[in-house]
Design an enzyme around this catalytic site. Structure first.
Site, PDB file in Angstrom:
ATOM      1  N   SER A   1       0.828  -1.207   0.000  1.00  0.00           N
ATOM      2  CA  SER A   1       0.000   0.000   0.000  1.00  0.00           C
ATOM      3  C   SER A   1       0.859   1.252   0.000  1.00  0.00           C
ATOM      4  O   SER A   1       1.962   1.263   0.567  1.00  0.00           O
ATOM      5  CB  SER A   1      -0.895   0.003   1.242  1.00  0.00           C
ATOM      6  OG  SER A   1      -1.495   1.260   1.453  1.00  0.00           O
TER       7      SER A   1
ATOM      8  N   TYR B   1      -2.287  -0.343   9.971  1.00  0.00           N
ATOM      9  CA  TYR B   1      -2.501  -0.884   8.631  1.00  0.00           C
ATOM     10  C   TYR B   1      -1.220  -0.751   7.802  1.00  0.00           C
ATOM     11  O   TYR B   1      -0.752  -1.711   7.193  1.00  0.00           O
ATOM     12  CB  TYR B   1      -3.657  -0.160   7.944  1.00  0.00           C
ATOM     13  CG  TYR B   1      -3.800  -0.525   6.475  1.00  0.00           C
ATOM     14  CD1 TYR B   1      -4.204  -1.795   6.099  1.00  0.00           C
ATOM     15  CD2 TYR B   1      -3.517   0.408   5.485  1.00  0.00           C
ATOM     16  CE1 TYR B   1      -4.325  -2.133   4.748  1.00  0.00           C
ATOM     17  CE2 TYR B   1      -3.633   0.074   4.140  1.00  0.00           C
ATOM     18  CZ  TYR B   1      -4.037  -1.194   3.780  1.00  0.00           C
ATOM     19  OH  TYR B   1      -4.140  -1.535   2.454  1.00  0.00           O
TER      20      TYR B   1
END
Length: 336
Positions: free
Chosen positions: A127, A152
């Site tokens: 990501s 995350y």
């Protein structure tokens, strides 16, 4: 070729599976169908895939190692694309354990299954959030990313490190893909475009963070899928130029590589909203809010390595991508 796509009922997993099937490539999809967002939407995505004779689906959670081992032993995959993960930056502040279980434990299980079943190429989703406190633009895979600001992001950075370890120890070819703000038809309901569209059509205000001073490298789903496919065709090799005295974090003396997949174009959030207003024919009422914990004010992808190694550069303009999303949204929700 035979692909395992984890998270096949998810946004990117669905689109990738559909693309691979259209190319005549057999796909086995797995997903745990959790309720982080609408299970109905996930099932509707799967209903688009199940008519394909080359597609099979199994409801499996990545934390269930025995079920994964059984599947790998039975199916003889050549490629694995790991897209299953607990997504969302803000939700990681509320439920951190979900990220540890899915993104850390689950990914370890995928690595172990790939290692023991001689997988030719593991491609996994990372990501743009891994860039964290970095401010040098555009974000480069050659830069250090040791300062994430959400769990995350930390879990995705961990995946990159874990994959590098397996590439080094066991010669498992691993490619990590840092996705940049993916959007498009069949998207996730917790993401900005979906939230904005729903609120605007219902006459409600939209939440605009950092008082609108946000920029994102919005990347259309078809561009992401094409990038994943092209990367999957070229397993990484050890980098002959890699030096331990000046280590490049995007490669190594192992079959390991990291790429950004983004549009290479940082667009202001306000322009993104204006495009949506134009497409919907509705003016947005904006509720301006401060920058949220875990969020970064700007993302912008350097995709030079992707272009060099695949000859591909994502390029769908936001106007075109938003129009495609709105068309799908109206059709899916049976709106005029």
């Amino acid at each position: 070729m035979k692909f395992l796509v984890t998270g096949a009922a998810g946004f990117i997993g669905f689109h990738l599976s559909r693309d691979l099937l259209a190319r005549g490539i057999p796909v086995v999809g797995i997903d745990n169908l959790n309720d982080y967002y609408s299970v109905e939407l996930k099932k509707d995505r799967l209903s688009q895939l199940k008519p394909h004779t080359n597609f099979s689906f199994h409801q499996i959670d990545l934390t269930d190692l025995s079920a994964l081992e059984e599947l790998f032993a039975r199916e003889s995959f050549t490629h694995v694309v790991n897209l299953a993960a607990q997504a969302g930056v803000r939700y990681s502040l509320e439920n951190p354990m979900a990220y540890v279980q899915s993104n850390i434990t689950g990914f370890t299980h995928i690595l172990e299954c790939c290692r023991h079943n001689k997988i030719k190429h593991l491609i996994f989703a990372s990501s743009s959030s891994v860039y964290g406190l970095n401010t040098r633009m555009p974000f480069s895979v050659h830069d250090n990313v040791d300062h994430p600001i959400s769990l995350y992001a930390a879990s995705k950075k961990s995946n990159e490190l874990m994959a590098h370890t397996y590439a080094y120890l066991y010669g498992l070819p691993c490619t990590g893909l840092r996705f940049f703000t993916v959007y498009g038809p069949w998207g996730r309901p917790d993401m900005a475009l979906f939230l904005f569209t729903k609120a605007m059509l219902e006459g409600r205000p939209i939440d605009v963070y950092n008082n609108g001073n946000m920029r994102r490298d919005f990347t259309y789903i078809d561009d992401i899928v094409k990038g994943v496919y092209l990367v999957s065709k070229t397993p990484p090799s050890p980098d002959p130029n890699w030096r331990s005295s000046d280590p490049d974090p995007s490669s190594g003396p192992t079959p390991y590589k990291i790429y950004n997949i983004g549009n290479n174009n940082s667009v202001s959030l306000m322009r993104f909203i204006q495009c949506l207003e134009t497409e919907l024919g509705v003016s947005a009422r904006k509720n301006y809010l401060p920058l949220q914990p875990g969020d970064v004010p700007e993302t912008y992808a350097d995709v030079d390595d992707l272009i060099r190694d695949t000859g591909y550069k994502p390029g769908t303009p936001v106007e075109e991508g938003i129009a495609a999303f709105v068309k799908w949204y109206r059709e899916y929700h049976k709106l005029n």
